[in-house]
Write a protein that holds these residues in place. Structure first.
Motif, PDB file in Angstrom:
ATOM      1  N   ALA A  52       0.837  -1.204   0.000  1.00  0.00           N
ATOM      2  CA  ALA A  52       0.000   0.000   0.000  1.00  0.00           C
ATOM      3  C   ALA A  52       0.872   1.254   0.000  1.00  0.00           C
ATOM      4  O   ALA A  52       0.591   2.213  -0.732  1.00  0.00           O
ATOM      5  CB  ALA A  52      -0.931  -0.005   1.202  1.00  0.00           C
ATOM      6  N   ARG A  53       1.927   1.240   0.789  1.00  0.00           N
ATOM      7  CA  ARG A  53       2.843   2.388   0.838  1.00  0.00           C
ATOM      8  C   ARG A  53       3.592   2.564  -0.477  1.00  0.00           C
ATOM      9  O   ARG A  53       4.009   3.669  -0.818  1.00  0.00           O
ATOM     10  CB  ARG A  53       3.837   2.227   1.966  1.00  0.00           C
ATOM     11  CG  ARG A  53       3.224   2.448   3.313  1.00  0.00           C
ATOM     12  CD  ARG A  53       4.238   2.319   4.418  1.00  0.00           C
ATOM     13  NE  ARG A  53       3.604   2.494   5.713  1.00  0.00           N
ATOM     14  CZ  ARG A  53       4.102   2.082   6.836  1.00  0.00           C
ATOM     15  NH1 ARG A  53       5.287   1.465   6.866  1.00  0.00           N
ATOM     16  NH2 ARG A  53       3.469   2.274   7.968  1.00  0.00           N
ATOM     17  N   ALA A  54       3.757   1.462  -1.218  1.00  0.00           N
ATOM     18  CA  ALA A  54       4.464   1.519  -2.497  1.00  0.00           C
ATOM     19  C   ALA A  54       3.566   2.040  -3.618  1.00  0.00           C
ATOM     20  O   ALA A  54       4.001   2.112  -4.763  1.00  0.00           O
ATOM     21  CB  ALA A  54       5.000   0.139  -2.855  1.00  0.00           C
ATOM     22  N   GLY A  55       2.330   2.388  -3.275  1.00  0.00           N
ATOM     23  CA  GLY A  55       1.449   2.978  -4.278  1.00  0.00           C
ATOM     24  C   GLY A  55       0.528   1.981  -4.960  1.00  0.00           C
ATOM     25  O   GLY A  55       0.141   2.192  -6.106  1.00  0.00           O
ATOM     26  N   ASN A  56       0.192   0.901  -4.294  1.00  0.00           N
ATOM     27  CA  ASN A  56      -0.735  -0.091  -4.840  1.00  0.00           C
ATOM     28  C   ASN A  56      -2.025  -0.083  -4.018  1.00  0.00           C
ATOM     29  O   ASN A  56      -2.250  -0.962  -3.198  1.00  0.00           O
ATOM     30  CB  ASN A  56      -0.107  -1.487  -4.809  1.00  0.00           C
ATOM     31  CG  ASN A  56       1.143  -1.565  -5.650  1.00  0.00           C
ATOM     32  OD1 ASN A  56       1.180  -1.059  -6.757  1.00  0.00           O
ATOM     33  ND2 ASN A  56       2.177  -2.184  -5.117  1.00  0.00           N
ATOM     34  N   PRO A  57      -2.897   0.894  -4.246  1.00  0.00           N
ATOM     35  CA  PRO A  57      -4.104   1.006  -3.425  1.00  0.00           C
ATOM     36  C   PRO A  57      -5.087  -0.144  -3.640  1.00  0.00           C
ATOM     37  O   PRO A  57      -5.921  -0.407  -2.776  1.00  0.00           O
ATOM     38  CB  PRO A  57      -4.715   2.341  -3.862  1.00  0.00           C
ATOM     39  CG  PRO A  57      -4.204   2.555  -5.246  1.00  0.00           C
ATOM     40  CD  PRO A  57      -2.831   1.933  -5.267  1.00  0.00           C
ATOM     41  N   ASP A  58      -4.994  -0.838  -4.764  1.00  0.00           N
ATOM     42  CA  ASP A  58      -5.915  -1.951  -5.026  1.00  0.00           C
ATOM     43  C   ASP A  58      -5.646  -3.157  -4.128  1.00  0.00           C
ATOM     44  O   ASP A  58      -6.441  -4.091  -4.084  1.00  0.00           O
ATOM     45  CB  ASP A  58      -5.861  -2.368  -6.492  1.00  0.00           C
ATOM     46  CG  ASP A  58      -4.504  -2.917  -6.897  1.00  0.00           C
ATOM     47  OD1 ASP A  58      -3.481  -2.523  -6.285  1.00  0.00           O
ATOM     48  OD2 ASP A  58      -4.460  -3.735  -7.826  1.00  0.00           O
ATOM     49  N   ILE A  59      -4.540  -3.109  -3.391  1.00  0.00           N
ATOM     50  CA  ILE A  59      -4.210  -4.221  -2.501  1.00  0.00           C
ATOM     51  C   ILE A  59      -5.301  -4.416  -1.461  1.00  0.00           C
ATOM     52  O   ILE A  59      -5.652  -5.535  -1.105  1.00  0.00           O
ATOM     53  CB  ILE A  59      -2.819  -4.009  -1.847  1.00  0.00           C
ATOM     54  CG1 ILE A  59      -2.292  -5.305  -1.237  1.00  0.00           C
ATOM     55  CG2 ILE A  59      -2.840  -2.948  -0.793  1.00  0.00           C
ATOM     56  CD1 ILE A  59      -1.811  -6.279  -2.247  1.00  0.00           C
ATOM     57  N   TRP A  60      -5.894  -3.316  -0.978  1.00  0.00           N
ATOM     58  CA  TRP A  60      -6.914  -3.419   0.069  1.00  0.00           C
ATOM     59  C   TRP A  60      -8.213  -4.012  -0.461  1.00  0.00           C
ATOM     60  O   TRP A  60      -8.836  -4.837   0.210  1.00  0.00           O
ATOM     61  CB  TRP A  60      -7.149  -2.068   0.730  1.00  0.00           C
ATOM     62  CG  TRP A  60      -5.910  -1.579   1.429  1.00  0.00           C
ATOM     63  CD1 TRP A  60      -5.188  -0.471   1.125  1.00  0.00           C
ATOM     64  CD2 TRP A  60      -5.227  -2.214   2.515  1.00  0.00           C
ATOM     65  NE1 TRP A  60      -4.099  -0.368   1.961  1.00  0.00           N
ATOM     66  CE2 TRP A  60      -4.100  -1.427   2.826  1.00  0.00           C
ATOM     67  CE3 TRP A  60      -5.445  -3.368   3.246  1.00  0.00           C
ATOM     68  CZ2 TRP A  60      -3.207  -1.747   3.841  1.00  0.00           C
ATOM     69  CZ3 TRP A  60      -4.556  -3.687   4.269  1.00  0.00           C
ATOM     70  CH2 TRP A  60      -3.455  -2.882   4.546  1.00  0.00           C
ATOM     71  N   SER A  61      -8.624  -3.618  -1.659  1.00  0.00           N
ATOM     72  CA  SER A  61      -9.865  -4.183  -2.211  1.00  0.00           C
ATOM     73  C   SER A  61      -9.697  -5.670  -2.493  1.00  0.00           C
ATOM     74  O   SER A  61     -10.628  -6.462  -2.285  1.00  0.00           O
ATOM     75  CB  SER A  61     -10.291  -3.429  -3.471  1.00  0.00           C
ATOM     76  OG  SER A  61      -9.288  -3.504  -4.469  1.00  0.00           O
ATOM     77  N   GLY A  62      -8.530  -6.073  -2.935  1.00  0.00           N
ATOM     78  CA  GLY A  62      -8.267  -7.500  -3.149  1.00  0.00           C
ATOM     79  C   GLY A  62      -8.276  -8.274  -1.844  1.00  0.00           C
ATOM     80  O   GLY A  62      -8.839  -9.370  -1.762  1.00  0.00           O
ATOM     81  N   TRP A  63      -7.686  -7.694  -0.812  1.00  0.00           N
ATOM     82  CA  TRP A  63      -7.651  -8.356   0.499  1.00  0.00           C
ATOM     83  C   TRP A  63      -9.063  -8.472   1.082  1.00  0.00           C
ATOM     84  O   TRP A  63      -9.425  -9.498   1.648  1.00  0.00           O
ATOM     85  CB  TRP A  63      -6.723  -7.602   1.441  1.00  0.00           C
ATOM     86  CG  TRP A  63      -6.720  -8.117   2.837  1.00  0.00           C
ATOM     87  CD1 TRP A  63      -7.057  -7.428   3.949  1.00  0.00           C
ATOM     88  CD2 TRP A  63      -6.379  -9.430   3.289  1.00  0.00           C
ATOM     89  NE1 TRP A  63      -6.942  -8.228   5.055  1.00  0.00           N
ATOM     90  CE2 TRP A  63      -6.531  -9.470   4.669  1.00  0.00           C
ATOM     91  CE3 TRP A  63      -5.956 -10.591   2.634  1.00  0.00           C
ATOM     92  CZ2 TRP A  63      -6.274 -10.603   5.431  1.00  0.00           C
ATOM     93  CZ3 TRP A  63      -5.709 -11.728   3.386  1.00  0.00           C
ATOM     94  CH2 TRP A  63      -5.868 -11.724   4.765  1.00  0.00           C
ATOM     95  N   VAL A  64      -9.875  -7.435   0.898  1.00  0.00           N
ATOM     96  CA  VAL A  64     -11.261  -7.476   1.374  1.00  0.00           C
ATOM     97  C   VAL A  64     -12.022  -8.596   0.669  1.00  0.00           C
ATOM     98  O   VAL A  64     -12.775  -9.346   1.302  1.00  0.00           O
ATOM     99  CB  VAL A  64     -11.958  -6.107   1.170  1.00  0.00           C
ATOM    100  CG1 VAL A  64     -13.456  -6.212   1.363  1.00  0.00           C
ATOM    101  CG2 VAL A  64     -11.373  -5.076   2.116  1.00  0.00           C
TER     102      VAL A  64
END
Length: 102
Positions: A52-64
């Protein structure tokens, strides 16, 4: 004769050894299943934050989506239907065999 490991190979080897060390320590303190699960959740949380800190905001939607899938499978299992749970576990094992965590 074996060739020396490249820097990338050595890094991956050291990371896998670190994962095993964390897992073994957690197993000793919490038991086989709970310790293993706790260690992988700790590793995963660190990786999610890093991505997420590296600029991959889609990581959270995938984790959800993954959390919702596991929760649905657990609920169906508790209701007496193991099919979805068994499919989720089989798929997870298949993915980890093909692409082990590095």
């Amino acid at each position: 004769m074996n060739r020396p490991l490249t820097g990338e190979e050595r890094t991956a080897h050291n990371r896998r050894a670190h994962f095993r060390k964390i897992e073994e320590s957690a197993i000793r303190s919490r038991g086989e299943d709970k310790g293993s699960a706790d260690s992988w959740l700790q590793i995963l949380k660190a990786r999610l934050v890093k991505d997420a800190r590296a600029g991959n905001p889609d990581i959270w939607s995938g984790w959800v989506a993954i959390c919702r899938m596991v929760l649905s499978a657990l609920q169906r299992r508790a209701a007496g239907d193991r099919r979805i749970w068994d499919q989720v576990v089989a798929y997870a094992e298949q993915v980890c065999e093909m692409y082990p965590p590095e």
